[in-house]
Scaffold this motif. Sequence first.
Motif, PDB file in Angstrom:
ATOM      1  N   ALA A  75     137.605  84.882  56.711  1.00  0.00           N
ATOM      2  CA  ALA A  75     136.525  84.075  57.283  1.00  0.00           C
ATOM      3  C   ALA A  75     137.126  83.340  58.479  1.00  0.00           C
ATOM      4  CB  ALA A  75     135.975  83.104  56.242  1.00  0.00           C
ATOM      5  N   ARG A  88     124.449  84.153  55.155  1.00  0.00           N
ATOM      6  CA  ARG A  88     125.123  83.586  53.987  1.00  0.00           C
ATOM      7  C   ARG A  88     126.449  84.320  53.754  1.00  0.00           C
ATOM      8  NH1 ARG A  88     121.853  84.758  49.188  1.00  0.00           N
ATOM      9  NH2 ARG A  88     123.360  86.024  48.068  1.00  0.00           N
ATOM     10  N   GLU A 142     129.579  84.679  50.935  1.00  0.00           N
ATOM     11  CA  GLU A 142     130.076  84.345  49.600  1.00  0.00           C
ATOM     12  C   GLU A 142     131.569  84.583  49.591  1.00  0.00           C
ATOM     13  OE1 GLU A 142     127.914  86.411  46.550  1.00  0.00           O
ATOM     14  OE2 GLU A 142     126.014  85.561  47.211  1.00  0.00           O
ATOM     15  N   THR A 164     135.789  77.353  54.208  1.00  0.00           N
ATOM     16  CA  THR A 164     134.578  76.567  53.960  1.00  0.00           C
ATOM     17  C   THR A 164     134.222  75.736  55.200  1.00  0.00           C
ATOM     18  OG1 THR A 164     135.267  76.429  51.647  1.00  0.00           O
ATOM     19  CG2 THR A 164     133.497  74.953  52.324  1.00  0.00           C
ATOM     20  N   LEU A 194     132.963  78.080  58.057  1.00  0.00           N
ATOM     21  CA  LEU A 194     131.644  78.658  57.769  1.00  0.00           C
ATOM     22  C   LEU A 194     130.555  77.595  57.856  1.00  0.00           C
ATOM     23  CD1 LEU A 194     132.605  80.984  54.786  1.00  0.00           C
ATOM     24  CD2 LEU A 194     131.846  81.714  57.040  1.00  0.00           C
ATOM     25  N   ARG A 195     130.846  76.418  57.319  1.00  0.00           N
ATOM     26  CA  ARG A 195     129.832  75.361  57.330  1.00  0.00           C
ATOM     27  C   ARG A 195     129.530  74.914  58.758  1.00  0.00           C
ATOM     28  NH1 ARG A 195     128.402  72.440  52.598  1.00  0.00           N
ATOM     29  NH2 ARG A 195     130.447  72.675  51.694  1.00  0.00           N
ATOM     30  N   ILE A 213     126.907  78.719  52.053  1.00  0.00           N
ATOM     31  CA  ILE A 213     128.184  79.124  51.464  1.00  0.00           C
ATOM     32  C   ILE A 213     128.084  79.281  49.949  1.00  0.00           C
ATOM     33  CG2 ILE A 213     130.616  78.451  51.172  1.00  0.00           C
ATOM     34  CD1 ILE A 213     130.119  76.680  53.748  1.00  0.00           C
ATOM     35  N   TYR A 230     130.281  80.354  46.409  1.00  0.00           N
ATOM     36  CA  TYR A 230     131.618  80.555  45.837  1.00  0.00           C
ATOM     37  C   TYR A 230     131.486  81.435  44.596  1.00  0.00           C
ATOM     38  CZ  TYR A 230     134.099  76.643  48.269  1.00  0.00           C
ATOM     39  OH  TYR A 230     134.704  75.802  49.169  1.00  0.00           O
ATOM     40  N   PRO A 266     130.192  73.802  47.549  1.00  0.00           N
ATOM     41  CA  PRO A 266     129.435  75.021  47.868  1.00  0.00           C
ATOM     42  C   PRO A 266     127.930  74.842  47.665  1.00  0.00           C
ATOM     43  CG  PRO A 266     130.490  75.208  45.719  1.00  0.00           C
ATOM     44  CD  PRO A 266     130.989  73.931  46.322  1.00  0.00           C
TER      45      PRO A 266
END
Length: 474
Positions: A149, A164, A166, A193, A196-197, A203, A205, A234
Amino acid sequence: MIPPTSQKEVRKPTKTLAGVTPVAVMCSPRRCSHGVCRYCPVFDVPQSYTPASPPVLRAIRHNYDSYGQIESRLKAFEVMHHPTDKIEIIILGGTFLDYPVEYQYEFIKGIYDALNGKKSSSLEKAKKLNEKTRHRCVALCIETRPDFARDEDIRRALDFGCTRMEIGVQILDDEIYKHINRAHTVQDVVDATQRLRNAGFKIGYHIMPGLPKSSPEKDLKLFKLLFKDQKFKPDQLKIYPTQVMQNTGLEKDFKAGRFKPYTLEQTQELLIKMFKVIPEYCRTMRVMRQFSPEHIVAGTTRISLRQDLDKILREKKIPIKEIRFREIGFAQKYSNKIDKKIKLKVLEYQANQGKEFFIQAVNKENVLFGLLRLRLPSKESLENSVISELKNAALIRELHVYGQAINLGEKNKGPGQHKGLGKKLMKKAEEIIKKESKTNPEVKKIAIISGIGVREYYKKLGYNLDKYYMTKNI
Ligand code: SF4
């Protein structure tokens, strides 16, 4: 072949109760580049899957071609009388973002082509066509590892129309990661995290209780940390209790007496404790992997574990806050007296150095009709976002109106979709951001990570496409 049902009767209605039609598509078998995690089964099918599981069988039937898989799933849903206008795509099998980049692009283009019912000359053209076609992609999910990521992975995922991500987190413990050959660290989870956020993704998990060197106490303690520490938090979870599968390192450990999986009772007890701590802003998507039983050597095989839990929690009236438990579609299954008076409620929390506003449309019993995830990134991210389109932008990471999915343009007689709730949630988000911009002058616009097929909806609300995001100045 699925037998046709009588007119209008929806077979397996739970599949579309959350408001969209989920379509899974599987990429071709390929080993993960870091090696094999100790619990992960290796067969002649995509990594971490077992032969004879339904998505694998479907994928093999189409030689893992994304176009063929999607086309046949759409037909199957139509036969079952499910709506097929709003499609959520879920890419399964191994670590997709670790595949050769050319393969990734070809696979994604096949998905949009199948939804469009027409092969376009480029991915860009296929996406454009999908904005107004009959089967629109309203969300696209990719499963990845915390070390896949990176900024370049995120850019590519945005180019694919992904909304999205995962990530396989399993447990927050470096010693266990090392023992099970995950080849990443807790810090990778933190970094993934955060990135991505700040790119606006929703997100999810994946969590695995019962791994070697853990215990129910340790699992619970580290599970609580997911929601206590602002580095994680998450939006969604998939909880997969560890099972000993054939063709794994864990099978050898089990046979040599070095590993013992949790019993069904231990698993159930732990899951109940976990459900009690999941906050209002998080949705538990799934509990248990769908492995075919003949490949399970030891561990819980009870595929209906989620339903059992739901039943226990509801019967014992244990207060559960997580999203799926409160969604209108599911709440209606257990009660026919649902109060339809809706109010908006805002939950504010810190995550990855930014402020999250979780806006919910609920009734007085906290039954959920719709939600919106709004993020105000930190001052540093607002000013120096690695994604130039997101400079000075507050982010809308999700807008979801619940209730049985209906086709675009159709009116819903009950509570749920197409009742103007989406607009109300958007209005509330805009109000919050306008207010925040008075004390945070760096915030100058709102950017929405939007499924390709939802762009038209946001255009009607005054948003315009800026490369990957729908944006509007405030
Ligand atoms: S990263 Fe996932 S798919 Fe790859 S070996 Fe590990 S568990 Fe299996």
